[in-house]
Design an enzyme around this catalytic site. Structure first.
Site, mmCIF file in Angstrom:
data_model
loop_
_atom_site.group_PDB
_atom_site.id
_atom_site.type_symbol
_atom_site.label_atom_id
_atom_site.label_comp_id
_atom_site.label_asym_id
_atom_site.label_seq_id
_atom_site.Cartn_x
_atom_site.Cartn_y
_atom_site.Cartn_z
ATOM 1 N N CYS A 139 0.784 -1.246 -0.022
ATOM 2 C CA CYS A 139 0.001 -0.005 0.078
ATOM 3 C C CYS A 139 0.920 1.364 -0.088
ATOM 4 C CB CYS A 139 -0.857 0.082 1.452
ATOM 5 S SG CYS A 139 -1.876 1.544 1.386
ATOM 6 N N ASN A 666 -23.669 27.314 -23.997
ATOM 7 C CA ASN A 666 -22.922 27.722 -22.791
ATOM 8 C C ASN A 666 -23.196 29.243 -22.442
ATOM 9 O OD1 ASN A 666 -21.164 28.396 -20.565
ATOM 10 N ND2 ASN A 666 -19.462 26.896 -21.419
ATOM 11 N N CYS A 669 -20.338 30.357 -18.306
ATOM 12 C CA CYS A 669 -19.088 30.220 -17.734
ATOM 13 C C CYS A 669 -18.717 31.603 -17.077
ATOM 14 C CB CYS A 669 -18.161 30.272 -19.096
ATOM 15 S SG CYS A 669 -16.324 30.119 -18.600
ATOM 16 N N LYS A 707 -27.114 25.916 -20.891
ATOM 17 C CA LYS A 707 -26.631 25.744 -19.413
ATOM 18 C C LYS A 707 -26.624 27.270 -18.584
ATOM 19 C CE LYS A 707 -22.383 23.571 -17.763
ATOM 20 N NZ LYS A 707 -21.318 22.829 -18.037
ATOM 21 N N CYS A 944 -17.748 11.783 23.663
ATOM 22 C CA CYS A 944 -16.664 13.002 23.429
ATOM 23 C C CYS A 944 -17.275 14.438 23.733
ATOM 24 C CB CYS A 944 -16.544 12.889 21.859
ATOM 25 S SG CYS A 944 -18.079 13.148 20.905
#
Length: 1009
Positions: A139, A666, A669, A707, A944
């Site tokens: 690992c 689009n 953005c 979008k 706790c």
């Protein structure tokens, strides 16, 4: 109502706040003698049951065993490495990173499917595998401070959850149906011994389609050494039964009481009966006994491991045999001889049989012990003693009973070899001796003919095919060939199954081509579930697609995603050549929303990447190629330009001509493109969105989606504008504009160029999911039945279901691929299929996704008020030990029952869309007369005090915290706010239950008319 009198800001809850943290204004001290005593009041680590306290206690003691909380925490830690070393260390070649990835997304069936596909005894191996010398050995996290992943515990957890689901194994229907297979698949195949290696071999033969497979077992129980020699506290019989049931689901038959050498039963007799291939998986049935112990019996106090461990198992493993066996009573001092895994099973079992003291004696030193650390550590924790560098000299008896053992001392030379010093010997008092010096084939060797044995006493075979060197029809595996671990035995059976298949087909004139073996995967009715969905005339094979983002940077990447199973893809946004962009670097950074968390599973990313740097002609050509090679997948072209009718018209027509199934506009953005009058600059204005959608509608007959940006006041208004403009649907949401973080020198990251400048970027990933769910549900409520593609934190089947319930039909994914790779889609596919299938079974409806409901446990009233630390834990152990003395070890707790058939039709994906919408609405619609309060499960509480602290400093001071027991108690002041549950580290420790009294708000002061 009367409120507080005096200063309203005065602190009144002095008693409740007594243990609440406060700022230290000066250093304090406590005398060491006092602190030494005090620490014992809080001790947890060294207070497990040990020694004679363990009598009759066969509960699971493996430190690797995990609860769901532990499994989710540990799986999130896994790196899911490329070319993962863990897989290379697993004899069965389990795809370990994939099953751990599925656990991390709460897709426990997906994890179990991956495990059982390569290892039919995946649960057994999860419980007993020596992972420290196998998968865990390599690992990559072993190179870090936190250490390697608990692979065995994760494997056990996932397969145990699947066991609770009680779903049968079936043969993959995509393979050639049994009725259409040639006669060669009806060949008679015999397997001798029903241990792990035979179960594995028979399972794979059943999956391949062989219909006449029979296992011959000498005992009246199945499982081989898994049943008879591995103690119940490491492997219970329910697990063995479960894996054998899965094998029998494929039509494998079992005959009991067939012992080699008795009544003419031999390997050759089976061949004469027409069995065309025979597999020997009988292990090494007889013990190796040192001459020192000749003629000693159990009545005198001597046991071999082959005698002792089966006696323990028959008495302690519920359901293993119908006999009412009793545990061997070892009331006294026990010596165990040997330093292998079996020796330590004997040692820890001896305590459970009443031993007051157990000493493990062995010839070598600690550094040369054969036992794996997992076994040694348990023995050490339970207070077994160790005596290295000794060799038996003689047994001392008195009145026919063992009373002591004499040993020679051994020494290790500089060459690494051990020698016996006969001048040094000593005596150790004991009442019982258990010899675990290994095993051998013994008297059954003749019945195995024509099999021959080598100088080490193991079967003489070809280790590449598991075929006997003296008979091409005879195959062997497991202990018989020297592979002593369960997982190696399983792999021997797996290897043999393929070579039996090749041999039988060649006998019938059907040669199997050379190349990698192609054994069928594990398959259940879940895998038959249809998760296709139709939207706007487009048929999606599954609802998982690549968002118009980094995973869709190139056509080749989209191609690779389709090869891994993705249902659709939206291309990286492209523009006309006049609007081509060039990116800056660096431009994609990890999020800070999860704190200082590095590596896998980032909760968020921020990017300042622009649209595609590739030309529109590249993308149009690529779309055509992708549709040509993947006609069943949906390809959606993402386009962008400014507020210009001609440009939108040209791009839409190009996309349609390319062969795309649909178009995404689009309009959202959030960085860079808005400065050019594109993206966000268009998508925040309803008027612009309306007109752009009108232009595109006029230009194309393809379905198209606007979008949407979340960086607006109300996203549903933008969706309405798109709808009114003619868009067939919307995509919600694009990234959220943000500034991810600043360094100590005030520079942001990413910082570009020598000036270290930055800009606001788009935040993506799980951190945006609440915003995305809100957006999708808001649009759905405003525009019923309007198609929605969701994006924003869909990182699992579990998250996908949430989006479907809020009104989306499909989901677009980016950040989870950035966190891992394209293969994650298979996790999402199996997870979604499991969710749908579980709704068809009445007995699974109470599950929360794939999390089983809490088991109803009859709590012992004697344990109330006793937390699990210090003197209270010691008292709990005393009570438990006392009650274990009268426990019925052979009472079956969870009897195996046939897998129920579905009680309802499996729902379609379409049935899931909008399920949550009727329950999402205005705050004024919420019921104020149906209040709840917190209920803390004292037995699950780890003391706790997180609930106590948050209630004090962020809530209503409604929880008391006992200064001695640290047990929290909810008072009548609880308002049901749920904050305590939110910060509790233990799932289901706190639940919200109906309030039994009328809730009267504390108004602070008397209400003025």
């Amino acid at each position: 109502m009367t409120g507080h009198t005096g200063d309203v800001s005065q602190v009144h809850d002095i008693e409740i706040l007594a243990l609440n943290p406060t700022v230290n204004k000066h250093a304090t001290f406590k005398p060491t003698i006092v602190s030494k005593k005090d620490k014992e009041n809080w001790a947890r680590l060294d207070h497990c049951k040990k020694g004679c306290e363990l009598k009759n206690d066969f509960e699971d003691v493996k430190p690797t065993t995990l609860t769901e909380r532990g499994a989710l925490f540990e799986s999130a830690r896994c790196l899911k490495c490329a070319d993962a070393p863990c897989q290379k260390g697993c004899p069965t070649q389990l795809d370990i990173k994939s099953f751990i990835s599925s656990i991390s997304t709460k897709n426990y069936y997906g994890a179990a499917k991956t495990i059982f596909s390569d290892n039919p005894l995946g649960l057994t191996c999860g419980m007993v595998c020596p992972v420290s010398s196998l998968c865990q050995y390599g690992c990559n996290l072993a190179a870090t401070e936190e250490g390697p992943i608990n692979i065995g515990g994760l494997q056990q957890f996932a397969t145990e959850v699947f066991k609770k689901m009680n779903i049968p194994q079936i043969r993959d229907p995509s393979l050639t149906p049994l009725s259409q297979l040639p006669e060669s698949y009806k060949a008679k195949i015999a397997l001798i011994g029903c241990g792990p290696t035979s179960i594995s071999c028979a399972t794979f033969l059943g999956r391949l389609g062989y219909t006449d497979v029979t296992i011959f077992e000498k005992e009246q129980y199945l499982g081989g050494l898994s049943s008879s020699e591995i103690p119940n506290y490491r492997l219970n019989y329910e697990v063995v039964e479960f894996e054998i049931k899965l094998m029998k689901d494929l039509g494998v038959k079992v005959e009991y009481g067939k012992r080699l050498g008795e009544n003419g039963f031999t390997v050759e007799s089976l061949q004469k009966q027409g069995y065309e291939a025979i597999y020997l998986g009988i292990g090494m049935p007889e013990p190796k006994i040192d001459p020192v112990f000749n003629e000693l019996t159990s009545d005198q106090g001597f046991f071999s491991s082959k005698e002792f461990l089966p006696k323990v198992s028959k008495a302690s493993k519920a359901g293993m045999c119908g006999c009412k066996s009793q545990l061997p009573q070892l009331n006294g001092r026990v010596i165990v001889l040997g330093a292998g895994d079996t020796a330590f099973d004997c040692a820890t079992s001896a305590f459970r049989c009443g031993a007051s003291r157990v000493t493990v004696c062995f010839r070598r030193g600690f550094s040369d012990m054969r036992a794996v650390p997992e076994e040694v550590d348990i023995a050490k924790d339970e207070r077994c003693e160790f005596l290295p560098y000794v060799l038996p000299k003689q047994v001392i008896k008195r009145d026919g009973k063992v009373v002591a053992m004499e040993f020679y001392k051994t020494e290790k030379g500089d060459d690494g070899n051990y020698s016996v010093d006969e001048d040094q010997f000593f005596r150790v008092k004991c009442d019982y001796i258990i010899s675990a010096f290994g095993s051998q084939i013994g008297s059954v060797a003749e019945s195995c003919s024509p099999l021959q044995f080598n100088k080490w006493g193991t079967a003489d075979i070809d280790p590449m095919t598991m075929t006997s060197k003296h008979a091409e029809w005879l195959f062997c595996g497991g202990d018989l060939v020297g592979n002593g671990t369960t997982v190696e035995a399983v792999n021997d059976g797996k290897t043999a199954s393929w070579n039996i298949h090749k041999y039988l087909q060649s006998l019938h004139g059907i040669p199997i081509p050379d190349g990698p073996p192609q054994l069928p995967n594990f398959f259940t009715p879940i895998d038959l579930v249809d998760i296709s969905v139709e939207m706007c005339g487009m048929k999606f094979p599954n609802p998982f697609g690549l968002a118009s983002a980094t995973p869709a940077t190139s056509a080749a990447m989209i191609r690779r995603s389709f090869e891994q199973g993705w249902g659709f893809a939206v291309t990286k946004t492209f523009s006309l050549d006049k609007d081509l962009v060039t990116n800056v670097s660096p431009r994609i950074v990890r999020g800070t929303t999860s704190g200082h968390h590095f590596g896998p599973g980032q909760g968020a990313f921020l990017n300042i990447e622009l649209i595609s740097e590739k030309t529109c002609h590249y993308w149009c050509k690529a779309i055509g190629e992708l549709k040509r090679d993947f006609p069943d997948r949906i390809v959606i072209a993402s386009i962008m330009c400014g507020f210009n009718k001609e440009d939108w018209t040209q791009l839409a027509k190009m996309a349609e001509a390319s062969g795309a199934d649909g178009i995404e506009l689009n309009l959202s953005c959030p960085h860079g493109m808005g400065e050019k009058g594109m993206g966000l600059a268009c998508g925040q204005d309803t008027e612009l969105v309306f007109h752009i959608c009108q232009w595109v509608r006029a230009a194309t007959r393809l379905p198209f989606f606007a979008k949407l940006t979340p960086n607006v006041t109300e996203i549903k208004e933008i969706a309405k504008a798109a709808h009114d403009g003619g868009a067939d649907g919307v995509t919600a949401i694009n990234t959220v504009s943000g500034l991810m973080g600043l360094k100590g020198d005030s520079n942001a990251w990413p910082a570009i160029g020598d000036e270290k400048r930055t800009t606001y970027g788009g935040v993506s990933g799980n951190a945006t999911r609440p915003i995305a769910l809100r957006a999708v549900s808001s649009i759905r409520k405003s525009l019923p039945d309007y198609p929605i593609m969701a994006t924003g934190g869909a990182d699992s089947a579990d998250a996908t279901i949430q989006f479907l319930h809020c009104g989306a039909s499909v989901v677009q994914i980016c950040s989870s691929v950035q966190n891992q790779d394209f293969t994650v889609v298979q996790d999402y596919i199996t997870g979604l299929k499991t969710y749908l299938y579980m709704q068809s079974r009445e007995d699974l409806l109470q599950w929360d996704g794939q999390s089983p409901p809490n088991e109803i446990i009859n709590k012992n009233p004697k344990l109330k008020g006793l937390p699990k630390f210090g003197k209270y834990l010691l008292e709990r152990n005393r009570i438990d030990t006392e009650e274990k003395q009268n426990i019925d070890l052979q009472k079956v707790k969870n009897p195996l029952v046939p897998s129920p058939n579905p009680t309802h039709p499996v729902p379609s994906l379409k049935d899931q869309i909008n399920r949550a919408i009727p329950r999402i609405g205005r705050h004024d619609d919420l019921k104020r007369d149906q209040q709840v309060v917190a209920l803390i499960d004292e037995d699950k509480c780890i003391n706790c005090g997180k609930c106590y602290m948050t209630c004090n400093d962020s809530g209503y001071q409604a929880i008391k915290f006992d200064g001695k027991t640290h047990i929290p108690l909810v008072t009548d002041l609880c308002t049901g706010c749920d904050l305590c549950l939110s910060v509790c580290p233990v799932p289901d420790c706190i639940t919200m239950v109906p309030r039994e009294t009328i809730y009267v708000p504390d108004r602070g002061l008397t209400v003025q008319n």
